[in-house]
Design an enzyme around this catalytic site. Structure first.
Site, mmCIF file in Angstrom:
data_model
loop_
_atom_site.group_PDB
_atom_site.id
_atom_site.type_symbol
_atom_site.label_atom_id
_atom_site.label_comp_id
_atom_site.label_asym_id
_atom_site.label_seq_id
_atom_site.Cartn_x
_atom_site.Cartn_y
_atom_site.Cartn_z
ATOM 1 N N ASN A 181 0.819 -1.219 0.000
ATOM 2 C CA ASN A 181 0.000 0.000 0.000
ATOM 3 C C ASN A 181 0.850 1.266 0.000
ATOM 4 O O ASN A 181 0.317 2.379 -0.020
ATOM 5 C CB ASN A 181 -0.973 0.012 1.184
ATOM 6 C CG ASN A 181 -0.271 0.042 2.537
ATOM 7 O OD1 ASN A 181 0.957 0.077 2.623
ATOM 8 N ND2 ASN A 181 -1.059 0.027 3.593
ATOM 9 N N TYR A 217 3.367 -2.936 17.893
ATOM 10 C CA TYR A 217 4.156 -3.758 16.968
ATOM 11 C C TYR A 217 4.409 -5.148 17.547
ATOM 12 O O TYR A 217 4.182 -6.172 16.890
ATOM 13 C CB TYR A 217 5.489 -3.060 16.677
ATOM 14 C CG TYR A 217 6.367 -3.788 15.675
ATOM 15 C CD1 TYR A 217 5.970 -3.943 14.356
ATOM 16 C CD2 TYR A 217 7.609 -4.299 16.062
ATOM 17 C CE1 TYR A 217 6.774 -4.606 13.442
ATOM 18 C CE2 TYR A 217 8.426 -4.948 15.148
ATOM 19 C CZ TYR A 217 8.005 -5.106 13.837
ATOM 20 O OH TYR A 217 8.803 -5.760 12.939
#
Length: 328
Positions: free
Chosen positions: A34, A147
């Site tokens: 993306n 994360y």
């Protein structure tokens, strides 16, 4: 018919090198990204090739690939602190929704899927060096939790698909990796040091510099990932270089490499920053016959020459992008 592989995060650092490797091996590569943190510059050389195609798509949304698919490598994720602190929701979504979407695609296509996990699943480790059986010391609500926990969930759902759907899956735990195509100023220590050296700035160390890291050259990392994908081993495997060094020692190596005379300045250590990072690669050696080959001095010279060849506007450009349009 050529075997077909989908590589998500293909315009990123590792994804682009993996695309190169699979093209070299004779695969038809479908790259997907993306472009939030990836760059088309990394795969521009692949665009004219008949065996490469690029899909501009966010894997957190439904993923469709026409035709057969033999392998999926899921490398779509922010990987640097600057990125995942700016886009925490996207980081969690690509690790959860993105992984779920791709596991569903792998099941529909009867494809083998490898996920890119990370040494960050170990958090600030209480076991050293880190072995795959160690469960980690992670703060789920700290700044790095978006994360760390995204990757831990990614491993869990991948193993669930393997166990309950008999899907062929592979899990690689990647330790610090470096080489050409890294982004300068993305918050990771190696490109940050080299970027500062090339700009004539002082080198910034967070903490007192006694924390350790272990750096693996990208060619070695790609080789380990490729061998793991082609193996029959479904559980996590560390791929990294066990040659451990303190951050202070590493700063001195960079100064010597660049021939510059910067000072080293010290700043406060970020919350939950791991104090030790060293992979135990016994399993990779026994299961895959893999161990790193590229000496750090050689790998750093190649990486430095790459950064030195970049246009000056790239050296002075910060990597702080405007992510507001991506955050939902």
């Amino acid at each position: 018919m050529k075997k077909r592989v989908l590589i998500t995060g293909a315009a990123g650092f590792l994804g682009s090198h993996l695309s190169d490797r699979f093209i070299k091996e004779g695969f038809h590569v479908i790259g997907m990204d993306n472009l939030i943190t990836g760059s088309l510059d990394n795969i521009e050389h692949l665009m004219p090739l008949e065996n490469f195609e690029f899909h501009h798509h966010d894997v957190s949304s439904f993923v469709h690939i026409a035709g057969d698919l033999d392998y999926i490598l899921h490398f779509a994720s922010p990987a640097s602190p600057i990125d995942y602190l700016k886009i925490p929701i996207q980081t969690l979504k690509v690790g959860s929704l993105g992984t779920h979407n791709l596991l569903g695609l792998a099941r529909a296509k009867n494809a083998r899927m490898l996920i890119a996990s990370t040494s960050e699943v170990y958090g600030d480790p209480l076991v050293h060096p880190q072995v795959e059986e160690y469960y980690g010391n992670v703060n789920p609500v700290g700044p790095r939790g978006v994360y760390d926990e995204a990757k831990r969930f990614q491993e869990a759902i991948t193993m669930a698909y393997h166990t309950y759907h008999n899907l062929e899956t592979r899990i690689v735990r990647i330790f610090n990796t470096y080489g050409p195509r890294m982004r300068l100023n993305d918050g990771r220590v190696l490109p940050a040091f080299i970027g500062q050296a090339l700009r004539g700035e002082d080198l910034t160390i967070f903490g007192d510099g006694s924390q350790t890291r272990s750096f693996c050259y990208v060619d070695d990392q790609v080789e380990g990932i490729f061998q793991l994908l082609m193996s029959d081993y479904a559980y996590p495997i560390n791929i990294g270089n066990p040659d451990e060094i303190t951050i202070s020692q590493f700063a001195e190596e960079i100064i010597k490499l660049t021939g510059t005379q910067q000072k080293v300045i010290y700043m406060d250590l970020p919350k939950d920053d791991p104090m030790q990072r060293q992979p135990d690669i016994t399993k990779a050696n026994e299961v895959l016959g893999w161990s790193p080959k590229v000496d750090r001095s050689k790998g750093l010279k190649i990486t430095y020459d790459y950064f030195k060849s970049l246009p000056k506007d790239r050296l002075n450009k910060t990597e702080h992008k405007n992510f507001s349009s991506f955050i939902k």
